[in-house]
Design a protein around this motif. Sequence first.
Motif, PDB file in Angstrom:
ATOM      1  N   GLU A 276       0.836  -1.211   0.000  1.00 13.68           N
ATOM      2  CA  GLU A 276       0.000   0.000   0.000  1.00 13.68           C
ATOM      3  C   GLU A 276       0.863   1.250   0.000  1.00 13.68           C
ATOM      4  O   GLU A 276       0.586   2.210  -0.725  1.00 13.68           O
ATOM      5  CB  GLU A 276      -0.932  -0.006   1.217  1.00 13.68           C
ATOM      6  N   TRP A 277       1.913   1.261   0.809  1.00 13.66           N
ATOM      7  CA  TRP A 277       2.804   2.411   0.895  1.00 13.66           C
ATOM      8  C   TRP A 277       3.522   2.621  -0.445  1.00 13.66           C
ATOM      9  O   TRP A 277       3.636   3.724  -0.941  1.00 13.66           O
ATOM     10  CB  TRP A 277       3.794   2.239   2.044  1.00 13.66           C
ATOM     11  N   ARG A 278       3.982   1.534  -1.040  1.00  9.74           N
ATOM     12  CA  ARG A 278       4.669   1.612  -2.332  1.00  9.74           C
ATOM     13  C   ARG A 278       3.731   2.184  -3.400  1.00  9.74           C
ATOM     14  O   ARG A 278       4.132   3.015  -4.216  1.00  9.74           O
ATOM     15  CB  ARG A 278       5.174   0.238  -2.747  1.00  9.74           C
ATOM     16  N   ALA A 279       2.464   1.790  -3.379  1.00  9.62           N
ATOM     17  CA  ALA A 279       1.499   2.311  -4.349  1.00  9.62           C
ATOM     18  C   ALA A 279       1.312   3.818  -4.182  1.00  9.62           C
ATOM     19  O   ALA A 279       1.213   4.547  -5.172  1.00  9.62           O
ATOM     20  CB  ALA A 279       0.161   1.588  -4.204  1.00  9.62           C
ATOM     21  N   LEU A 280       1.293   4.285  -2.961  1.00  8.82           N
ATOM     22  CA  LEU A 280       1.194   5.726  -2.734  1.00  8.82           C
ATOM     23  C   LEU A 280       2.423   6.442  -3.269  1.00  8.82           C
ATOM     24  O   LEU A 280       2.327   7.485  -3.918  1.00  8.82           O
ATOM     25  CB  LEU A 280       1.044   6.032  -1.237  1.00  8.82           C
ATOM     26  N   LEU A 281       3.605   5.890  -2.992  1.00 11.62           N
ATOM     27  CA  LEU A 281       4.848   6.530  -3.434  1.00 11.62           C
ATOM     28  C   LEU A 281       4.964   6.562  -4.952  1.00 11.62           C
ATOM     29  O   LEU A 281       5.564   7.487  -5.512  1.00 11.62           O
ATOM     30  CB  LEU A 281       6.053   5.804  -2.846  1.00 11.62           C
ATOM     31  N   GLU A 282       4.405   5.573  -5.628  1.00 15.36           N
ATOM     32  CA  GLU A 282       4.477   5.518  -7.083  1.00 15.36           C
ATOM     33  C   GLU A 282       3.556   6.533  -7.758  1.00 15.36           C
ATOM     34  O   GLU A 282       3.745   6.862  -8.919  1.00 15.36           O
ATOM     35  CB  GLU A 282       4.163   4.112  -7.573  1.00 15.36           C
ATOM     36  N   ASP A 283       2.598   7.050  -7.016  1.00 20.77           N
ATOM     37  CA  ASP A 283       1.710   8.075  -7.552  1.00 20.77           C
ATOM     38  C   ASP A 283       2.497   9.385  -7.656  1.00 20.77           C
ATOM     39  O   ASP A 283       3.012   9.887  -6.662  1.00 20.77           O
ATOM     40  CB  ASP A 283       0.499   8.250  -6.644  1.00 20.77           C
TER      41      ASP A 283
ATOM     42  N   SER B 129       1.696  12.393  -7.890  1.00 22.13           N
ATOM     43  CA  SER B 129       1.191  13.546  -7.143  1.00 22.13           C
ATOM     44  C   SER B 129       1.445  13.448  -5.635  1.00 22.13           C
ATOM     45  O   SER B 129       1.240  14.425  -4.920  1.00 22.13           O
ATOM     46  CB  SER B 129      -0.301  13.730  -7.399  1.00 22.13           C
ATOM     47  N   PHE B 130       1.894  12.291  -5.163  1.00 22.52           N
ATOM     48  CA  PHE B 130       2.047  12.092  -3.715  1.00 22.52           C
ATOM     49  C   PHE B 130       2.942  13.146  -3.076  1.00 22.52           C
ATOM     50  O   PHE B 130       2.573  13.797  -2.105  1.00 22.52           O
ATOM     51  CB  PHE B 130       2.598  10.693  -3.427  1.00 22.52           C
ATOM     52  N   LEU B 131       4.149  13.343  -3.601  1.00 24.99           N
ATOM     53  CA  LEU B 131       5.091  14.269  -2.979  1.00 24.99           C
ATOM     54  C   LEU B 131       4.838  15.730  -3.342  1.00 24.99           C
ATOM     55  O   LEU B 131       5.443  16.619  -2.756  1.00 24.99           O
ATOM     56  CB  LEU B 131       6.529  13.877  -3.323  1.00 24.99           C
ATOM     57  N   ARG B 132       3.926  15.977  -4.266  1.00 24.26           N
ATOM     58  CA  ARG B 132       3.572  17.363  -4.580  1.00 24.26           C
ATOM     59  C   ARG B 132       2.806  18.014  -3.433  1.00 24.26           C
ATOM     60  O   ARG B 132       2.822  19.227  -3.293  1.00 24.26           O
ATOM     61  CB  ARG B 132       2.734  17.421  -5.846  1.00 24.26           C
ATOM     62  N   GLU B 133       2.110  17.192  -2.672  1.00 23.26           N
ATOM     63  CA  GLU B 133       1.361  17.709  -1.524  1.00 23.26           C
ATOM     64  C   GLU B 133       2.327  17.989  -0.379  1.00 23.26           C
ATOM     65  O   GLU B 133       3.134  17.130  -0.020  1.00 23.26           O
ATOM     66  CB  GLU B 133       0.299  16.707  -1.078  1.00 23.26           C
ATOM     67  N   GLY B 134       2.256  19.167   0.198  1.00 27.68           N
ATOM     68  CA  GLY B 134       3.203  19.581   1.233  1.00 27.68           C
ATOM     69  C   GLY B 134       3.142  18.771   2.516  1.00 27.68           C
ATOM     70  O   GLY B 134       4.123  18.701   3.252  1.00 27.68           O
ATOM     71  N   ASP B 135       2.011  18.148   2.809  1.00 27.51           N
ATOM     72  CA  ASP B 135       1.900  17.402   4.066  1.00 27.51           C
ATOM     73  C   ASP B 135       2.166  15.907   3.897  1.00 27.51           C
ATOM     74  O   ASP B 135       1.974  15.135   4.816  1.00 27.51           O
ATOM     75  CB  ASP B 135       0.557  17.649   4.741  1.00 27.51           C
ATOM     76  N   ASN B 136       2.621  15.486   2.708  1.00 34.65           N
ATOM     77  CA  ASN B 136       3.045  14.103   2.480  1.00 34.65           C
ATOM     78  C   ASN B 136       4.566  14.069   2.443  1.00 34.65           C
ATOM     79  O   ASN B 136       5.187  14.993   1.917  1.00 34.65           O
ATOM     80  CB  ASN B 136       2.518  13.569   1.145  1.00 34.65           C
TER      81      ASN B 136
END
Length: 63
Positions: free
Chosen positions: A26-33, A35-42
Amino acid sequence: MTPTPADFETDRRPSRAFALHFTPAEWRALLEDESFLREGDNSYRPRRFMGVPVEIVPDHRFG
């Protein structure tokens, strides 16, 4: 939904730790998106999603 007593209060102590639990997949799927790191609170390190700390668990029977 079960009714709660009128005097019920949630535990809102700031010292109470809370974390989101994700499996490695699940974590890997989020990181592969992209847009994930574009959000300042991620963040990847420390692990945070929507500003909330993240703990990696083997599966959802833990934590």
